[in-house]
Design a protein around this motif. Structure first.
Motif, PDB file in Angstrom:
ATOM      1  N   GLN B  18       7.977  10.689   5.208  1.00 23.35           N
ATOM      2  CA  GLN B  18       7.006  11.146   6.209  1.00 23.35           C
ATOM      3  C   GLN B  18       6.001  10.053   6.599  1.00 23.35           C
ATOM      4  OE1 GLN B  18       5.558  15.138   5.670  1.00 23.35           O
ATOM      5  NE2 GLN B  18       7.481  15.859   4.779  1.00 23.35           N
ATOM      6  N   ALA B  19       5.065  10.404   7.483  1.00 19.74           N
ATOM      7  CA  ALA B  19       4.398   9.344   8.242  1.00 19.74           C
ATOM      8  C   ALA B  19       2.878   9.413   8.280  1.00 19.74           C
ATOM      9  CB  ALA B  19       4.930   9.384   9.676  1.00 19.74           C
ATOM     10  N   SER B  20       2.240  10.181   7.383  1.00 19.55           N
ATOM     11  CA  SER B  20       0.800  10.341   7.546  1.00 19.55           C
ATOM     12  C   SER B  20       0.000   9.101   7.162  1.00 19.55           C
ATOM     13  CB  SER B  20       0.304  11.544   6.734  1.00 19.55           C
ATOM     14  OG  SER B  20       0.363  11.258   5.366  1.00 19.55           O
ATOM     15  N   MET B  21       0.659   8.082   6.578  1.00 16.66           N
ATOM     16  CA  MET B  21      -0.071   6.853   6.251  1.00 16.66           C
ATOM     17  C   MET B  21       0.294   5.717   7.202  1.00 16.66           C
ATOM     18  SD  MET B  21      -2.247   7.495   3.968  1.00 16.66           S
ATOM     19  CE  MET B  21      -2.749   5.903   3.286  1.00 16.66           C
ATOM     20  N   VAL B  59       0.901  10.467  -1.186  1.00 20.47           N
ATOM     21  CA  VAL B  59       0.022   9.294  -1.163  1.00 20.47           C
ATOM     22  C   VAL B  59      -1.008   9.447  -0.044  1.00 20.47           C
ATOM     23  CG1 VAL B  59       1.593   7.611  -2.193  1.00 20.47           C
ATOM     24  CG2 VAL B  59       1.706   8.028   0.255  1.00 20.47           C
ATOM     25  N   LYS B  60      -2.232   9.045  -0.341  1.00 20.16           N
ATOM     26  CA  LYS B  60      -3.329   9.064   0.638  1.00 20.16           C
ATOM     27  C   LYS B  60      -4.358   8.025   0.219  1.00 20.16           C
ATOM     28  CE  LYS B  60      -2.264  12.496   3.475  1.00 20.16           C
ATOM     29  NZ  LYS B  60      -0.873  12.516   3.086  1.00 20.16           N
TER      30      LYS B  60
END
Lengths: 143, 157
Positions: B18-21, B59-60
Protein backbone atom coordinates in the motif's frame (compact mmCIF):
# COMPACT_ATOMS: atom_id res chain seq x y z
CA UNK A 1 20.61 -14.20 -8.25
CA UNK A 2 17.10 -15.44 -7.58
CA UNK A 3 18.40 -17.55 -4.66
CA UNK A 4 20.08 -14.46 -3.24
CA UNK A 5 16.90 -12.45 -3.71
CA UNK A 6 14.90 -15.19 -2.06
CA UNK A 7 17.27 -15.20 0.89
CA UNK A 8 17.15 -11.41 1.27
CA UNK A 9 13.39 -11.08 0.80
CA UNK A 10 11.51 -10.01 3.93
CA UNK A 11 9.29 -12.67 5.40
CA UNK A 12 7.05 -10.10 7.04
CA UNK A 13 4.74 -7.63 5.31
CA UNK A 14 3.81 -4.25 6.76
CA UNK A 15 1.14 -1.99 5.42
CA UNK A 16 1.50 1.69 4.66
CA UNK A 17 -2.21 1.53 5.32
CA UNK A 18 -4.78 3.33 3.17
CA UNK A 19 -8.50 2.92 2.76
CA UNK A 20 -9.23 0.34 0.13
CA UNK A 21 -12.36 1.17 -1.87
CA UNK A 22 -14.31 -2.06 -2.35
CA UNK A 23 -15.08 -1.11 -5.95
CA UNK A 24 -18.70 -2.29 -5.86
CA UNK A 25 -21.08 0.37 -7.20
CA UNK A 26 -24.65 -0.06 -8.35
CA UNK A 27 -27.46 2.51 -8.79
CA UNK A 28 -29.79 -0.17 -7.41
CA UNK A 29 -28.73 0.85 -3.89
CA UNK A 30 -30.05 4.39 -4.47
CA UNK A 31 -33.14 3.06 -6.25
CA UNK A 32 -34.17 0.85 -3.34
CA UNK A 33 -33.98 3.82 -0.96
CA UNK A 34 -35.90 5.97 -3.46
CA UNK A 35 -38.54 3.22 -3.79
CA UNK A 36 -38.91 3.31 0.00
CA UNK A 37 -39.59 7.05 -0.25
CA UNK A 38 -42.16 6.44 -2.98
CA UNK A 39 -43.98 3.70 -1.07
CA UNK A 40 -43.98 5.84 2.06
CA UNK A 41 -45.54 8.71 0.09
CA UNK A 42 -48.28 6.36 -1.12
CA UNK A 43 -48.93 5.09 2.41
CA UNK A 44 -48.88 8.65 3.74
CA UNK A 45 -51.63 9.65 1.31
CA UNK A 46 -53.74 6.63 2.29
CA UNK A 47 -53.58 7.12 6.06
CA UNK A 48 -54.66 10.23 7.96
CA UNK A 49 -53.51 9.09 11.40
CA UNK A 50 -51.26 11.82 12.77
CA UNK A 51 -48.82 9.50 14.53
CA UNK A 52 -48.51 7.32 11.42
CA UNK A 53 -47.90 10.34 9.22
CA UNK A 54 -45.26 11.72 11.61
CA UNK A 55 -43.38 8.42 11.58
CA UNK A 56 -43.72 8.16 7.83
CA UNK A 57 -42.15 11.56 7.30
CA UNK A 58 -39.24 10.78 9.63
CA UNK A 59 -38.52 7.46 7.93
CA UNK A 60 -38.84 8.98 4.46
CA UNK A 61 -36.27 11.66 5.36
CA UNK A 62 -33.85 8.96 6.53
CA UNK A 63 -34.33 7.00 3.30
CA UNK A 64 -33.92 10.12 1.19
CA UNK A 65 -30.60 10.85 2.92
CA UNK A 66 -29.43 7.32 2.11
CA UNK A 67 -30.52 7.68 -1.52
CA UNK A 68 -28.52 10.89 -1.80
CA UNK A 69 -25.50 9.25 -0.16
CA UNK A 70 -25.55 6.34 -2.62
CA UNK A 71 -25.91 8.70 -5.58
CA UNK A 72 -22.98 10.79 -4.32
CA UNK A 73 -20.75 7.72 -3.92
CA UNK A 74 -21.66 6.52 -7.40
CA UNK A 75 -21.00 9.93 -8.90
CA UNK A 76 -17.68 10.58 -7.14
CA UNK A 77 -16.19 7.10 -6.88
CA UNK A 78 -17.49 5.02 -9.80
CA UNK A 79 -17.82 7.51 -12.66
CA UNK A 80 -14.61 8.84 -14.15
CA UNK A 81 -13.94 11.71 -16.59
CA UNK A 82 -13.56 9.26 -19.49
CA UNK A 83 -17.20 8.19 -19.01
CA UNK A 84 -18.29 11.63 -20.25
CA UNK A 85 -17.50 10.43 -23.77
CA UNK A 86 -20.21 7.77 -23.41
CA UNK A 87 -22.58 9.80 -21.25
CA UNK A 88 -22.06 13.51 -22.07
CA UNK A 89 -24.90 14.63 -19.76
CA UNK A 90 -23.57 12.59 -16.79
CA UNK A 91 -23.13 15.58 -14.45
CA UNK A 92 -26.59 16.91 -15.29
CA UNK A 93 -28.11 13.51 -14.49
CA UNK A 94 -26.55 13.46 -11.03
CA UNK A 95 -27.07 17.15 -10.38
CA UNK A 96 -30.78 16.86 -11.17
CA UNK A 97 -31.25 13.55 -9.32
CA UNK A 98 -29.61 14.74 -6.10
CA UNK A 99 -31.67 17.96 -6.27
CA UNK A 100 -34.75 15.79 -6.74
CA UNK A 101 -33.83 13.78 -3.63
CA UNK A 102 -33.90 17.02 -1.66
CA UNK A 103 -37.34 17.72 -3.09
CA UNK A 104 -38.54 14.22 -2.14
CA UNK A 105 -37.20 14.71 1.36
CA UNK A 106 -39.33 17.83 1.79
CA UNK A 107 -42.47 16.66 -0.02
CA UNK A 108 -45.09 13.96 0.46
CA UNK A 109 -46.21 14.01 -3.17
CA UNK A 110 -45.81 10.62 -4.87
CA UNK A 111 -45.29 12.41 -8.20
CA UNK A 112 -41.99 13.79 -6.84
CA UNK A 113 -40.74 10.38 -5.72
CA UNK A 114 -41.86 8.81 -9.02
CA UNK A 115 -39.82 11.43 -10.86
CA UNK A 116 -36.79 10.54 -8.73
CA UNK A 117 -37.16 6.86 -9.67
CA UNK A 118 -37.18 7.83 -13.36
CA UNK A 119 -34.03 9.89 -12.87
CA UNK A 120 -32.25 7.01 -11.11
CA UNK A 121 -33.26 4.77 -14.01
CA UNK A 122 -31.46 7.17 -16.37
CA UNK A 123 -28.36 6.93 -14.15
CA UNK A 124 -28.75 3.16 -14.20
CA UNK A 125 -28.68 3.26 -18.02
CA UNK A 126 -25.47 5.34 -17.84
CA UNK A 127 -23.95 2.82 -15.41
CA UNK A 128 -24.79 -0.04 -17.77
CA UNK A 129 -23.54 1.89 -20.83
CA UNK A 130 -20.14 2.31 -19.13
CA UNK A 131 -19.88 -1.37 -18.25
CA UNK A 132 -20.76 -0.91 -14.57
CA UNK A 133 -22.39 -4.31 -14.15
CA UNK A 134 -19.33 -6.18 -15.40
CA UNK A 135 -16.76 -3.89 -13.80
CA UNK A 136 -18.15 -3.50 -10.33
CA UNK A 137 -20.44 -6.43 -9.43
CA UNK A 138 -19.05 -9.82 -8.49
CA UNK A 139 -21.11 -11.69 -11.09
CA UNK A 140 -23.12 -8.96 -12.79
CA UNK A 141 -26.43 -7.86 -11.32
CA UNK A 142 -28.46 -10.75 -9.92
CA UNK A 143 -31.53 -11.66 -11.96
CA UNK B 1 15.87 -10.60 29.48
CA UNK B 2 12.86 -12.47 28.12
CA UNK B 3 11.57 -9.21 26.59
CA UNK B 4 14.91 -8.61 24.89
CA UNK B 5 14.94 -12.16 23.54
CA UNK B 6 11.41 -11.63 22.23
CA UNK B 7 12.43 -8.40 20.54
CA UNK B 8 15.54 -9.92 18.99
CA UNK B 9 13.28 -12.31 17.11
CA UNK B 10 12.34 -9.30 14.94
CA UNK B 11 11.00 -8.61 12.45
CA UNK B 12 14.26 -7.17 11.10
CA UNK B 13 13.09 -6.89 7.50
CA UNK B 14 9.74 -5.71 6.13
CA UNK B 15 8.12 -5.71 2.70
CA UNK B 16 5.74 -2.79 2.21
CA UNK B 17 2.24 -2.96 0.82
CA UNK B 18 0.00 0.00 0.00
CA UNK B 19 0.86 3.64 -0.43
CA UNK B 20 0.19 5.85 2.58
CA UNK B 21 3.90 6.66 3.00
CA UNK B 22 4.37 7.82 -0.60
CA UNK B 23 6.68 9.24 -1.81
CA UNK B 24 9.10 8.34 1.02
CA UNK B 25 8.26 4.63 1.03
CA UNK B 26 6.54 2.94 -1.86
CA UNK B 27 4.68 -0.30 -2.28
CA UNK B 28 7.23 -3.05 -2.82
CA UNK B 29 10.04 -1.41 -0.84
CA UNK B 30 12.07 -3.70 1.43
CA UNK B 31 13.05 -2.10 4.73
CA UNK B 32 15.42 -2.87 7.57
CA UNK B 33 13.94 -2.38 11.04
CA UNK B 34 15.59 -2.08 14.43
CA UNK B 35 13.29 -4.13 16.67
CA UNK B 36 15.29 -3.37 19.81
CA UNK B 37 13.69 0.09 19.95
CA UNK B 38 11.50 0.17 23.05
CA UNK B 39 10.72 3.89 23.28
CA UNK B 40 9.10 6.22 20.80
CA UNK B 41 11.94 7.75 18.76
CA UNK B 42 12.18 11.43 17.87
CA UNK B 43 9.57 13.17 15.73
CA UNK B 44 10.08 12.53 12.04
CA UNK B 45 11.28 8.93 12.52
CA UNK B 46 9.44 6.20 10.63
CA UNK B 47 8.31 3.33 12.84
CA UNK B 48 6.73 -0.09 12.45
CA UNK B 49 3.90 -0.81 14.86
CA UNK B 50 0.66 -2.71 15.32
CA UNK B 51 -2.40 -0.66 14.42
CA UNK B 52 -4.80 -0.15 17.35
CA UNK B 53 -7.95 -1.13 15.46
CA UNK B 54 -6.82 -4.08 13.42
CA UNK B 55 -3.59 -5.26 15.03
CA UNK B 56 -2.07 -5.20 11.54
CA UNK B 57 1.63 -4.44 11.17
CA UNK B 58 1.99 -0.97 9.66
CA UNK B 59 4.51 1.82 9.10
CA UNK B 60 4.01 5.54 9.77
CA UNK B 61 5.99 8.59 10.87
CA UNK B 62 6.11 9.84 14.47
CA UNK B 63 4.39 13.24 14.49
CA UNK B 64 3.80 13.62 18.22
CA UNK B 65 5.63 12.10 21.22
CA UNK B 66 4.46 11.20 24.72
CA UNK B 67 3.19 14.18 26.68
CA UNK B 68 2.87 16.40 23.61
CA UNK B 69 -0.30 18.01 22.36
CA UNK B 70 -1.52 17.25 18.88
CA UNK B 71 -4.20 19.08 16.90
CA UNK B 72 -7.43 17.16 16.67
CA UNK B 73 -10.81 18.37 15.45
CA UNK B 74 -11.30 21.92 16.64
CA UNK B 75 -9.01 21.48 19.64
CA UNK B 76 -6.21 19.20 20.75
CA UNK B 77 -5.43 15.91 22.42
CA UNK B 78 -2.70 15.52 25.03
CA UNK B 79 -0.75 12.30 24.50
CA UNK B 80 -0.23 10.07 27.54
CA UNK B 81 3.24 9.10 28.79
CA UNK B 82 3.36 6.03 26.56
CA UNK B 83 1.55 7.36 23.48
CA UNK B 84 2.65 8.69 20.10
CA UNK B 85 0.77 10.30 17.23
CA UNK B 86 1.62 8.58 13.97
CA UNK B 87 0.87 10.13 10.58
CA UNK B 88 1.12 9.12 6.93
CA UNK B 89 3.38 11.04 4.55
CA UNK B 90 1.00 10.73 1.60
CA UNK B 91 -1.87 13.05 0.85
CA UNK B 92 -5.25 11.64 -0.17
CA UNK B 93 -4.44 12.73 -3.75
CA UNK B 94 -1.17 10.75 -3.71
CA UNK B 95 -2.80 7.56 -2.44
CA UNK B 96 -5.65 7.98 -4.96
CA UNK B 97 -3.06 8.26 -7.76
CA UNK B 98 -1.58 4.96 -6.54
CA UNK B 99 -5.02 3.32 -6.65
CA UNK B 100 -5.86 3.46 -2.95
CA UNK B 101 -8.25 5.35 -0.71
CA UNK B 102 -7.36 7.86 1.99
CA UNK B 103 -4.31 7.27 4.22
CA UNK B 104 -5.20 5.67 7.56
CA UNK B 105 -3.24 6.96 10.56
CA UNK B 106 -3.72 8.43 14.05
CA UNK B 107 -6.32 10.82 12.67
CA UNK B 108 -8.45 7.68 12.21
CA UNK B 109 -7.39 5.35 15.04
CA UNK B 110 -6.05 7.83 17.59
CA UNK B 111 -2.83 7.70 19.65
CA UNK B 112 -0.73 4.52 19.60
CA UNK B 113 0.73 3.12 22.84
CA UNK B 114 4.38 2.10 23.08
CA UNK B 115 3.30 -1.51 23.67
CA UNK B 116 2.32 -1.55 19.97
CA UNK B 117 5.76 -0.33 18.82
CA UNK B 118 7.60 -2.97 16.80
CA UNK B 119 10.70 -1.06 15.75
CA UNK B 120 12.37 1.86 14.02
CA UNK B 121 12.71 1.81 10.24
CA UNK B 122 16.28 2.76 9.41
CA UNK B 123 17.22 1.59 5.90
CA UNK B 124 15.71 0.61 2.54
CA UNK B 125 17.64 -2.21 0.87
CA UNK B 126 15.46 -2.77 -2.20
CA UNK B 127 14.66 -1.97 -4.94
CA UNK B 128 18.23 -1.36 -6.07
CA UNK B 129 17.54 2.11 -7.49
CA UNK B 130 16.12 3.29 -4.17
CA UNK B 131 18.62 1.81 -1.71
CA UNK B 132 19.40 4.16 1.17
CA UNK B 133 17.96 5.71 4.29
CA UNK B 134 14.39 6.85 3.82
CA UNK B 135 14.68 10.66 3.78
CA UNK B 136 14.19 11.94 7.33
CA UNK B 137 11.69 14.67 7.84
CA UNK B 138 12.09 17.29 10.49
CA UNK B 139 8.76 17.71 12.17
CA UNK B 140 8.28 20.65 14.46
CA UNK B 141 6.49 20.19 17.73
CA UNK B 142 2.82 20.22 16.76
CA UNK B 143 1.10 23.55 17.17
CA UNK B 144 -2.36 23.34 18.63
CA UNK B 145 -5.25 25.74 19.05
CA UNK B 146 -5.08 27.34 22.47
CA UNK B 147 -8.59 26.37 23.46
CA UNK B 148 -9.85 23.33 25.30
CA UNK B 149 -8.58 19.76 25.22
CA UNK B 150 -11.00 17.51 23.41
CA UNK B 151 -10.47 14.66 25.84
CA UNK B 152 -11.14 16.60 29.03
CA UNK B 153 -14.59 16.51 30.61
CA UNK B 154 -16.92 19.24 29.49
CA UNK B 155 -18.03 21.60 32.27
CA UNK B 156 -21.48 20.84 33.61
CA UNK B 157 -24.36 22.86 32.19
Amino acid sequence: MSRLTGWLAPTTTARAHCDLPCGVYDPEQARIEAESCHKINEKYAANEDVAFRTRAIAIKEERADLAKHHLDVLWHDYFKPEHLATVPNLHDLFWNATKQVSKVKASTDAADSRKLLDMIDEIDAAWKATGGADKTRVAGRPG
Amino acid sequence: MERLRHRLRGPWRLAIRQASMEPTIREGDWLLVDPTTTRWPRRGTIVAFLEPDSGALAVKRVAGRPGERVPFGSGYLELADDEAWLLADATAEATAAAGFGEPIDSRRYGPVTVAALIGRVWFRYAPIGRIGRPPPRTLARPTVPDHRRLDEPRPAG
